[in-house]
Design a protein around this motif. Structure first.
Motif, short mmCIF file in Angstrom:
data_model
loop_
_atom_site.label_atom_id
_atom_site.label_comp_id
_atom_site.label_asym_id
_atom_site.label_seq_id
_atom_site.Cartn_x
_atom_site.Cartn_y
_atom_site.Cartn_z
N ALA A 1 65.50 14.97 69.26
CA ALA A 1 66.38 14.08 70.61
C ALA A 1 67.76 14.64 70.41
O ALA A 1 68.50 14.96 69.33
N TRP A 2 68.13 14.92 71.59
CA TRP A 2 69.59 15.35 71.92
C TRP A 2 70.21 14.05 72.67
O TRP A 2 69.99 13.84 73.63
N VAL A 3 71.09 13.61 71.88
CA VAL A 3 71.95 12.47 72.40
C VAL A 3 73.36 12.62 72.84
O VAL A 3 74.08 13.19 72.18
N ARG A 4 73.60 12.29 74.25
CA ARG A 4 74.86 12.72 74.91
C ARG A 4 75.71 11.42 75.03
O ARG A 4 75.14 10.32 75.16
N GLY A 5 76.81 11.56 75.09
CA GLY A 5 77.90 10.32 75.35
C GLY A 5 78.97 10.42 74.35
O GLY A 5 79.26 11.48 73.76
N LYS A 6 79.47 9.22 74.08
CA LYS A 6 80.60 9.28 72.78
C LYS A 6 79.94 8.82 71.52
O LYS A 6 79.72 7.77 71.15
N VAL A 7 79.27 9.96 70.80
CA VAL A 7 78.42 9.73 69.80
C VAL A 7 79.19 10.70 68.47
O VAL A 7 78.37 10.78 67.57
N GLN A 8 80.20 11.23 68.72
CA GLN A 8 80.64 12.07 67.40
C GLN A 8 82.02 11.29 67.10
O GLN A 8 82.72 11.03 67.84
N GLY B 1 78.08 21.60 68.93
CA GLY B 1 79.38 21.98 69.45
C GLY B 1 79.55 21.38 70.82
O GLY B 1 81.03 21.57 71.22
N ASP B 2 78.72 20.83 71.73
CA ASP B 2 79.01 20.55 73.01
C ASP B 2 79.19 18.78 72.97
O ASP B 2 79.24 18.40 74.13
N GLY B 3 79.09 18.21 71.81
CA GLY B 3 79.74 16.81 71.76
C GLY B 3 78.31 16.11 71.59
O GLY B 3 78.64 14.75 71.57
N ARG B 4 77.33 16.69 71.72
CA ARG B 4 75.98 15.65 71.27
C ARG B 4 75.73 15.36 70.07
O ARG B 4 76.24 16.24 69.23
N VAL B 5 74.92 14.74 69.71
CA VAL B 5 74.32 14.57 68.44
C VAL B 5 72.66 14.87 68.57
O VAL B 5 72.04 14.46 69.42
N GLU B 6 72.28 16.11 67.67
CA GLU B 6 70.78 16.29 67.44
C GLU B 6 70.32 15.76 66.39
O GLU B 6 70.52 15.60 65.46
N VAL B 7 68.91 14.87 66.78
CA VAL B 7 68.36 14.37 65.78
C VAL B 7 66.77 14.95 65.49
O VAL B 7 66.10 15.06 66.60
N VAL B 8 66.66 15.23 64.23
CA VAL B 8 65.02 15.64 64.15
C VAL B 8 64.58 14.86 63.24
O VAL B 8 65.15 14.26 61.88
N ALA B 9 63.35 14.20 63.39
CA ALA B 9 62.70 13.20 62.65
C ALA B 9 61.19 13.35 62.69
O ALA B 9 60.66 13.53 63.66
N GLU B 10 60.63 13.36 61.35
CA GLU B 10 59.14 13.38 61.32
C GLU B 10 58.58 12.26 60.62
O GLU B 10 59.15 11.56 59.66
N GLY B 11 57.41 11.65 60.93
CA GLY B 11 57.07 10.69 60.37
C GLY B 11 55.65 10.33 61.38
O GLY B 11 55.27 10.80 62.41
N SER B 12 55.49 8.95 61.32
CA SER B 12 54.29 8.28 62.12
C SER B 12 54.69 8.44 63.71
O SER B 12 56.02 8.13 63.80
N GLU B 13 53.62 8.40 64.57
CA GLU B 13 54.44 8.47 66.06
C GLU B 13 55.07 7.05 66.26
O GLU B 13 55.91 6.83 67.08
N LYS B 14 54.24 6.11 65.76
CA LYS B 14 55.06 4.67 66.03
C LYS B 14 56.45 4.67 65.54
O LYS B 14 57.38 4.11 66.23
N ALA B 15 56.78 5.07 64.29
CA ALA B 15 57.98 4.95 63.76
C ALA B 15 59.12 5.93 64.45
O ALA B 15 60.16 5.55 64.73
N ALA B 16 58.46 7.03 64.97
CA ALA B 16 59.55 7.84 65.71
C ALA B 16 59.78 7.28 67.10
O ALA B 16 60.88 7.41 67.74
#
Length: 91
Positions: free
Chosen positions: A8-15, A40-55
């Protein structure tokens, strides 16, 4: 049940607002592994693995409006889990 990978790439005021720490806490509560990093462009990148429900729950939390800072949008990509992650870290 097969695990999934959510990117997931999250944009906004997140840094600089505790967003990665907050994301890590939610992911660990849900039993997910992965990482969150500032881009570098102000987003936060999130990588998460696990059950589909939890993700799905993590994605909903990212979009909930109850995060640190301000989320203007989230773009996600789903794929098969690679199984090469452990814990959840802030990069």
């Amino acid at each position: 049940m097969t695990d999934v990978r959510l990117t997931a790439w999250v944009r906004g005021k997140v840094q600089g607002v505790g967003f990665r720490w907050w994301t890590r806490a939610r992911a660990l509560e849900l039993g997910l592994v992965g990482w969150a990093r500032n881009t570098g462009d102000g987003r936060v990148e999130v990588v998460a693995e696990g059950s589909e429900k939890a993700a799905d729950e993590l994605l909903a939390a990212l979009r909930s409006g109850r995060t640190p800072g301000r989320v203007d949008g989230v773009v996600e990509r789903w794929s098969e889990a690679r199984g090469n992650l452990s814990g959840f870290i802030e990069r």
